[in-house]
Design a protein around this motif. Structure first.
Motif, short mmCIF file in Angstrom:
data_model
loop_
_atom_site.label_atom_id
_atom_site.label_comp_id
_atom_site.label_asym_id
_atom_site.label_seq_id
_atom_site.Cartn_x
_atom_site.Cartn_y
_atom_site.Cartn_z
N LYS A 1 6.94 105.22 -19.16
CA LYS A 1 7.44 105.12 -17.78
C LYS A 1 7.44 103.65 -17.40
CE LYS A 1 7.39 108.78 -15.27
NZ LYS A 1 8.54 109.56 -14.79
N PRO B 1 11.56 103.99 -22.10
CA PRO B 1 11.86 105.36 -21.67
C PRO B 1 12.90 105.99 -22.61
CG PRO B 1 11.85 103.89 -19.79
CD PRO B 1 11.72 103.03 -21.01
N ASP C 1 10.61 104.29 -12.43
CA ASP C 1 11.59 104.70 -13.46
C ASP C 1 12.70 103.67 -13.56
OD1 ASP C 1 10.09 106.96 -13.87
OD2 ASP C 1 11.35 108.26 -12.63
#
Length: 784
Positions: free
Chosen positions: A690, A686, A783
């Motif tokens: 993702k 990232p 995330d």
């Protein structure tokens, strides 16, 4: 609105009416609602949309969000206990059948919960029966077991019929002639009440110094001279001082403000990247004032509530009682009070941590996320797992509000989003009042060791700089981001070390409490005096914790006042506030601490920061390690020279040529973010991809191993091979008796991400079809 619903047989839970529809259930038989707890809408529509978004994006269920979002006292459950009110005479003639049954049951059993009541009272009648008996003051909720919200009342005293009594004081005193203490009590109350008739007299004032006893008051009440009454009081003290206006903005701040205004006009949220002490708070205050003048409310998010002290002072002086606070350290009753005030739109500004996002705001106009880079916005310990910074942007969108993300060291993801135009980038590159940024100096610790110019973990060069600052009557900060005294206590004879019985990790030695502690599950044990394996008394410590650095600094500077700031030393109530005042009053010379010292401390006389073991921040098994090191060093450096501009930061390292240390020394944020982004792009991390982390946990290692292998094979069936990494044992293979395996998914951004995410959900459905794996705990971190 909230409703009481039956769940799995006898259990009762509070639920939220989330949606009203006319679709007939197909695969299940719906149960009836037992009772309505509210006759109004309890959650505004933007909050319901926000919950739905959280559930979909972070792959968590709405039940988790509900349990996290609502204060416990708003959730009536089967575990709620009732009891008879003491010294109550019950008139059975006025009770109906169900009320009589409940009273009789309580006379026999003293305590009874809702689950038990169902056995002799119909479910639909339970709430009505309980409320009726509470209104009659025959029963009450047992607060020791289940704290349900009730208004806090404070006892006050007044002279009964003051005008009449004032004219007959001599007559009253004559009646109290044989009770001099009662007469003294009466006169004291009379003087208080006549001196300031508008201010009620608190009962506690009379007993604070021990001059009077309860029986003196009781006698005066019985004789009809004094009356006791109660007034509702907020559990959270409000500011009652004078309010003041804000200072004028500097030219640089005015330019930044006009950029923010322009961004808001174009419906863009803002990333405010301001160096430490550049006046970001001042800009926040300006935008807060502007939002409130428009009749809207403000949510000010902070990673930790301890950071509120200085921002609170400034806001309270401006807005007084219109400010509220919401965080985990409040009691459940206090949280309910704030929740209700937000819902009734009594508060203009709410300062809080990540759980403040779930309050029922009616008119939200601005969200400010301060220290947006902080990992406390995305903890892994509390479910549901979500990033408060990203969630704040979405919540603001649902309310039609604006968002400012502020930091001296923004996260790489936020910086990248700003450079891509998703956020408007505003940079404040100078400190307030043209004060210079601190200078960085690298100390080669390996070289110092070779030349024998060290004292324990501190080089002579660092010692001299500290001494120089102390001679100039300045304060010093020492950062060492590791709790405890030593990482491990080891037997020199056989190599035995003490492991936690719940976790697959060595216990840390804390010298201040002479204990071994596990930092994962909290287990404690006494420090061994001999080796339990070979009985040798030759035990030694390995590794360096903040307590050891504190001990060394105290030994080197015996005449200086050295204080420690870490989680362990700040556990006592008001410990943080007391140390804060000591630093402010310059009673402390050196503050040694963990990352806590890098946040929220703004003092005039801290001129130097020392970092004795900087390498341990960089060499960590985490692709964000270098970013976190840069953020922590820059943040703690920002505490130095905030007024004088003569701040100095000494970084002690075995590798002074490391890229991060060299880039920090250059003080060029653009260059260091370019370096981070280049590294991330090279290895597909990232913000260019993702990450989803799936963690499977169970008490039996072989079972969770098989489950992880099956989950891995299912994911590979739906996703490309290069997207799935693992399963592997977690870095700490067992925590709190649960064995852990991880699977990392690296997915492309953009439109394909949603497609892959659906495949992940499909994989979870296939995994859940295996009955044997229902006992496996599955955590999903989106995330990551």
């Amino acid at each position: 609105m909230r409703v009481l619903v039956p769940f799995r047989g006898k259990k009762i839970y509070t639920g939220i009416v989330f949606e009203v529809h006319e679709n007939q259930p197909e695969n299940f038989v719906p149960k009836e609602i037992i009772s309505l707890l509210d006759d109004f809408v309890i959650l505004p529509k933007p909050q319901i949309r926000f919950w739905n978004w959280l559930s979909e994006y972070y792959l968590c269920n709405l039940g988790e969000i509900y349990r996290f979002a609502f204060p416990g006292s708003l959730k009536l459950e089967s575990e709620t206990y009732l009891k008879l009110k003491s010294n109550t005479v019950i008139d059975f003639e006025i009770l109906d059948v169900n009320e009589m049954y409940l009273i009789q049951a309580l006379e026999v059993r003293q305590l009874i919960n809702l689950s038990d009541i169902e056995s002799f009272i119909p479910k639909k009648e339970i709430v009505k029966t309980i409320n009726s008996l509470i209104d009659l003051q025959y029963i009450e909720v047992d607060e020791k077991i289940s704290e349900k919200y009730k208004i806090k009342e404070v006892a006050y005293l007044k002279i009964k019929d003051l005008e009449t009594v004032s004219a007959k004081v001599a007559e009253v005193l004559l009646k109290l002639k044989r009770s001099p203490k009662q007469a003294e009590f009466f006169l004291f109350l009379l003087s208080k009440q006549t001196e300031n008739p508008e201010i009620p007299v608190r009962k506690s004032e009379f007993f604070a110094e021990g001059n009077f006893a309860q029986n003196h008051l009781k006698s005066l009440i019985e004789k009809g001279f004094v009356e006791e009454y109660y007034l509702q009081k907020d559990r959270i003290e409000s500011y009652n001082g004078e309010t003041e206006d804000l200072e004028q903005l500097t030219e640089i701040q005015k330019k930044a403000r006009s950029e923010i205004d322009s961004a808001f006009e174009n419906d863009k949220n803002v990333l405010l990247h301001g160096v430490t002490s550049s006046g970001k708070t001042h800009l926040y205050l300006e935008k807060i004032e502007e939002t409130i003048s428009e009749g809207k409310n403000v949510l000010f998010l902070l990673p930790e509530i301890s950071l509120t002290k200085q921002i609170t002072r400034r806001l309270e002086k401006k807005y007084g009682k219109q400010i509220g606070f919401y965080h985990q350290k409040l009691t459940d009753f206090e949280r309910v009070e704030i929740w209700k005030k937000v819902r009734s739109n009594e508060l203009k500004i709410l300062i809080g941590t990540r759980n403040s996002l779930f309050l029922p705001f009616q008119n939200l106009g601005l969200i400010i996320v301060d220290e947006e880079h902080d990992s406390a916005y995305k903890p892994r310990e509390v479910s549901p797992y979500f990033n408060a910074k990203d969630s704040a942007l979405v919540l603001a969108d649902f309310y039609g509000a604006k968002t400012i993300l502020g930091s001296a060291t923004p996260s790489v993801e936020s910086y990248f989003a700003a450079k891509k135009g998703k956020l408007h980038y505003v940079f404040l590159g100078e400190r307030f009042g043209n004060v210079k940024l601190p200078e960085y100096e690298l100390i080669n610790f390996k070289e110092a060791q070779d030349l024998k110019k060290v004292s324990g973990n501190i080089s002579f060069e660092l010692v001299e700089e500290i001494r120089k600052n102390l001679d100039e009557k300045n304060q010093v900060m020492i950062l060492h981001n590791r709790r405890g005294y030593a990482n491990v206590v080891e037997c020199e004879s056989c190599g035995y070390v003490t492991y936690c019985s719940n976790c697959d990790v060595v216990m840390t030695y804390h010298k201040s409490s002479n204990e071994m502690k596990c930092h994962y599950c909290g287990q404690k044990a006494g420090k061994p005096s001999f080796c339990p394996k070979c009985q040798s008394q030759n035990l030694n410590t390995r590794g360096v914790g903040v307590e050891q650095i504190h001990e060394e600094i105290s030994r080197i500077f015996p005449d200086a006042e050295v204080d420690r700031m870490d989680v362990d030393s700040m556990r006592k109530k008001f410990a943080y506030e007391k140390l804060y005042e000591k630093i402010e009053e310059r009673e402390t010379d050196i503050i040694v601490g963990t990352q806590m010292i890098s946040k929220g401390l703004d003092f005039d006389h801290i001129e130097m920061v020392g970092i004795p073991r900087a390498d341990q921040m960089v060499y960590v098994q985490d692709f964000r390690a270098e970013e976190k090191a840069y953020q922590l060093i820059t943040q703690v450096a920002g505490r130095a020279g905030r007024i004088s501009g003569n701040g100095k930061v000494l970084i002690q390292t075995f590798n002074p040529n490391h890229s991060v240390f060299q880039l920090i020394k250059e003080k060029n944020p653009e260059k260091i973010y370019e370096y981070f982004l280049e590294e991330r792009q090279k290895f597909h991390y990232p913000p260019f991809t993702k990450l989803l982390m799936i963690e499977l946990k169970h008490r039996k290692e072989d079972k969770v191993f098989r489950a992880s292998q099956f989950m891995g094979s299912v994911l590979r069936k739906y996703l490309p091979e290069e997207c799935v990494f693992g399963p592997e044992k977690s870095p700490v293979a067992r925590i709190n008796t649960l064995y852990q395996f991880q699977i990392l998914l690296k997915l492309p951004r953009g439109k394909n991400y949603e497609k892959f995410k659906k495949m992940v959900l499909q994989s979870f459905e296939e995994f859940d079809e295996i009955t044997a794996y229902h006992s496996i705990k599955k955590d999903v971190f989106v995330d990551f």
